[in-house]
Design a protein around this motif. Structure first.
Motif, short mmCIF file in Angstrom:
data_model
loop_
_atom_site.label_atom_id
_atom_site.label_comp_id
_atom_site.label_asym_id
_atom_site.label_seq_id
_atom_site.Cartn_x
_atom_site.Cartn_y
_atom_site.Cartn_z
N ILE A 7 0.71 -1.02 -0.01
CA ILE A 7 -0.07 -0.17 0.31
C ILE A 7 0.53 1.48 0.04
CG2 ILE A 7 -1.28 1.00 1.02
CD1 ILE A 7 -2.98 -1.27 2.64
N ILE A 8 0.82 2.15 -0.80
CA ILE A 8 1.27 3.52 -0.77
C ILE A 8 0.41 4.21 -1.02
CG2 ILE A 8 2.84 4.67 -2.16
CD1 ILE A 8 3.82 2.17 -3.84
N THR A 9 1.15 5.42 0.61
CA THR A 9 -0.22 6.20 0.46
C THR A 9 0.35 7.67 -0.04
OG1 THR A 9 0.88 7.52 2.38
CG2 THR A 9 -0.80 5.45 2.85
N PHE A 57 -6.94 1.04 -6.95
CA PHE A 57 -6.98 2.65 -6.21
C PHE A 57 -7.46 2.60 -5.59
CE2 PHE A 57 -5.67 3.71 -10.78
CZ PHE A 57 -4.77 4.01 -10.64
N ALA A 58 -7.74 3.22 -4.13
CA ALA A 58 -8.54 3.39 -3.45
C ALA A 58 -7.93 4.82 -3.05
CB ALA A 58 -7.46 2.80 -1.64
N LEU A 59 -8.91 5.55 -2.84
CA LEU A 59 -9.07 7.05 -2.00
C LEU A 59 -8.85 7.10 -1.05
CD1 LEU A 59 -12.73 8.41 -4.33
CD2 LEU A 59 -9.76 8.71 -4.45
N PHE A 74 -11.90 -0.91 3.16
CA PHE A 74 -10.87 -1.68 2.10
C PHE A 74 -9.62 -2.05 2.14
CE2 PHE A 74 -7.55 -1.23 -1.43
CZ PHE A 74 -7.74 -1.16 -1.94
N VAL A 75 -8.88 -1.87 3.30
CA VAL A 75 -8.12 -2.83 3.78
C VAL A 75 -8.33 -3.73 4.45
CG1 VAL A 75 -6.10 -2.89 5.16
CG2 VAL A 75 -6.53 -1.14 4.49
N GLN A 76 -9.40 -4.22 5.68
CA GLN A 76 -10.33 -5.45 5.90
C GLN A 76 -10.80 -6.68 4.72
OE1 GLN A 76 -11.98 -5.73 9.17
NE2 GLN A 76 -10.58 -4.05 8.92
N GLY A 77 -10.53 -6.12 2.89
CA GLY A 77 -10.56 -6.95 2.66
C GLY A 77 -9.58 -7.55 1.49
N LEU A 78 -8.64 -7.14 2.10
CA LEU A 78 -7.47 -7.50 1.36
C LEU A 78 -7.21 -8.92 2.03
CD1 LEU A 78 -5.47 -4.11 1.05
CD2 LEU A 78 -6.51 -5.02 -0.86
N GLU A 79 -6.37 -9.89 0.73
CA GLU A 79 -6.56 -10.62 1.78
C GLU A 79 -5.00 -10.69 2.80
OE1 GLU A 79 -4.65 -14.73 -1.15
OE2 GLU A 79 -6.44 -13.76 -1.76
N CYS A 80 -3.85 -10.19 2.16
CA CYS A 80 -3.05 -10.09 3.25
C CYS A 80 -1.92 -8.00 2.77
CB CYS A 80 -1.76 -10.77 2.33
SG CYS A 80 0.47 -10.38 3.12
N HIS A 121 -5.21 0.85 10.72
CA HIS A 121 -5.96 0.18 10.29
C HIS A 121 -5.21 -0.75 9.17
CE1 HIS A 121 -10.03 2.84 10.82
NE2 HIS A 121 -9.35 3.65 10.47
N VAL A 122 -4.16 -0.46 9.22
CA VAL A 122 -3.28 -1.95 8.60
C VAL A 122 -2.54 -2.93 9.51
CG1 VAL A 122 -1.54 -2.46 6.79
CG2 VAL A 122 -2.78 -0.62 6.57
N LEU A 123 -2.32 -1.73 10.65
CA LEU A 123 -1.22 -3.02 11.84
C LEU A 123 -2.47 -3.71 12.31
CD1 LEU A 123 0.29 -0.97 15.09
CD2 LEU A 123 0.58 -3.08 13.48
#
Ligand SMILES: NC(=O)c1ccc[n+]([C@@H]2O[C@H](COP(=O)([O-])OP(=O)(O)OC[C@H]3O[C@@H](n4cnc5c(N)ncnc54)[C@H](OP(=O)(O)O)[C@@H]3O)[C@@H](O)[C@H]2O)c1
Length: 282
Positions: A7-9, A57-59, A74-80, A121-123
């Motif tokens: 993920i790149i902000t 993409f994610a806003l 959105f992150v919750q829905g990512l596999e990893c 949110h990612v941790l």
């Protein structure tokens, strides 16, 4: 082997855009976050069909709580999530006496609190995975103070402290926290990425001479600033490292020498050098 996900902000320009291209080229699945949908097309420019397919993409406006919460879903829905690069940032410039608390808050909302919001949110995902790498894009301004930049410098020094603590907290969960500290590179931070305090530059200001000297220095040095690709290569190397990366990575012309000089020289000598560089207008 399955593609790793990064993920790149702040992917719409500068380092973020260069990181996106570099990681896609390496075969990563890149979640590029932007805050303005219209900038999607800029990121897609020059990508191969395979690279475009590997990017989502994610806003995300890291300074906006609701936007970060939506991103969290959105992150919750990512596999990893293998790597998070907290890159989004900008600079508030001006002299402390002439800056409002609102301007300091404006700076911290993105460069410090924004990183904390996104990271939280990612941790949980990385901790449950038992692996992950969080790369925070700090700056030489997180290690050396400069006049006229106290909001930016404060935000990056605070980011350094936050990252040190986080690294120790996450060690036992297999999540690595890393700081990348670039010197000066050719991105938009020197133009659209700088918010100049309204009072800076006024000829009535007691700091006018300092301001003029700094501006001249900036214009003179600007063309010597580095290519963001150098930083992207380092960030990729850190992300790909098999062994646990160390906490700090500096990058850029003169950065190591400046840090060494700051560490070894008596403060009185150091400050003379810094100020003479600004005041020397030739
Ligand atoms: N360039 C350098 O010399 C240098 C040196 C040391 C450290 N850094 C750091 O590198 C990082 C990237 O900066 P850059 O030099 O690449 O500058 P840049 O070209 O201005 O890019 C900054 C990126 O951050 C995004 N951004 C700003 N505020 C945001 C927010 N609230 N939410 C989400 N995205 C936001 C911008 O998005 P928009 O397009 O929507 O504005 C843009 O994509 C920053 O953390 C900066 O402090 C830069």
């Amino acid at each position: 082997m399955k593609n790793k996900t990064v993920i790149i902000t702040g992917a719409s320009g500068g380092f973020g855009r260069t990181f996106t291209k570099t990681f896609l080229n390496r075969g990563y699945h890149v979640v590029a976050t932007i805050r303005d949908e219209a900038k999607k097309s800029v990121l897609l420019e020059g990508l191969t069909p395979k690279e475009a397919e590997d990017m989502s993409f994610a806003l995300l406006d890291v300074a906006d709580e609701e936007s970060v919460n939506n991103f969290g879903r959105f992150v919750q829905g990512l596999e990893c999530v293998d790597v998070l690069i907290n890159n989004a940032g900008f600079a508030v410039a001006g002299f402390a006496e002439e800056l409002s608390m609102k301007e300091y808050q404006f700076q911290l909302e993105t460069n410090l609190l924004g990183v904390m919001r996104v990271t939280n949110h990612v941790l949980p995902k990385m901790r449950k995975q038992g692996k992950g790498r969080i790369i925070n894009i700090s700056s030489i301004s997180g290690l050396i103070g400069f006049p006229g930049l106290s909001p930016y410098v404060s935000s990056k020094y605070a980011l350094e402290g936050y990252s040190e603590s986080l690294r120790l907290e996450l060690k036992e969960f297999g999540v690595d926290v890393v700081l990348v500290e670039p010197g000066s590179f050719q991105t938009n931070i020197w133009s659209s990425g700088t918010h100049m305090s309204s009072k800076a530059g006024s000829s009535h200001s007691p700091y006018f001479e300092l301001f003029t000297g700094m501006n001249k220095r900036l214009q003179k040095d600007r063309e010597t600033y580095g290519d963001p690709v150098e930083v992207a290569k380092l960030v990729l190397k850190v992300a790909d490292k098999k062994k646990t990366p160390t906490l700090r990575y500096t990058v850029g012309k003169g950065v190591r020498l400046s840090l060494l000089a700051k560490r070894l020289l008596p403060w009185r000598v150091w400050e003379k050098i810094v100020l003479s560089q600004i005041r020397n207008k030739d």
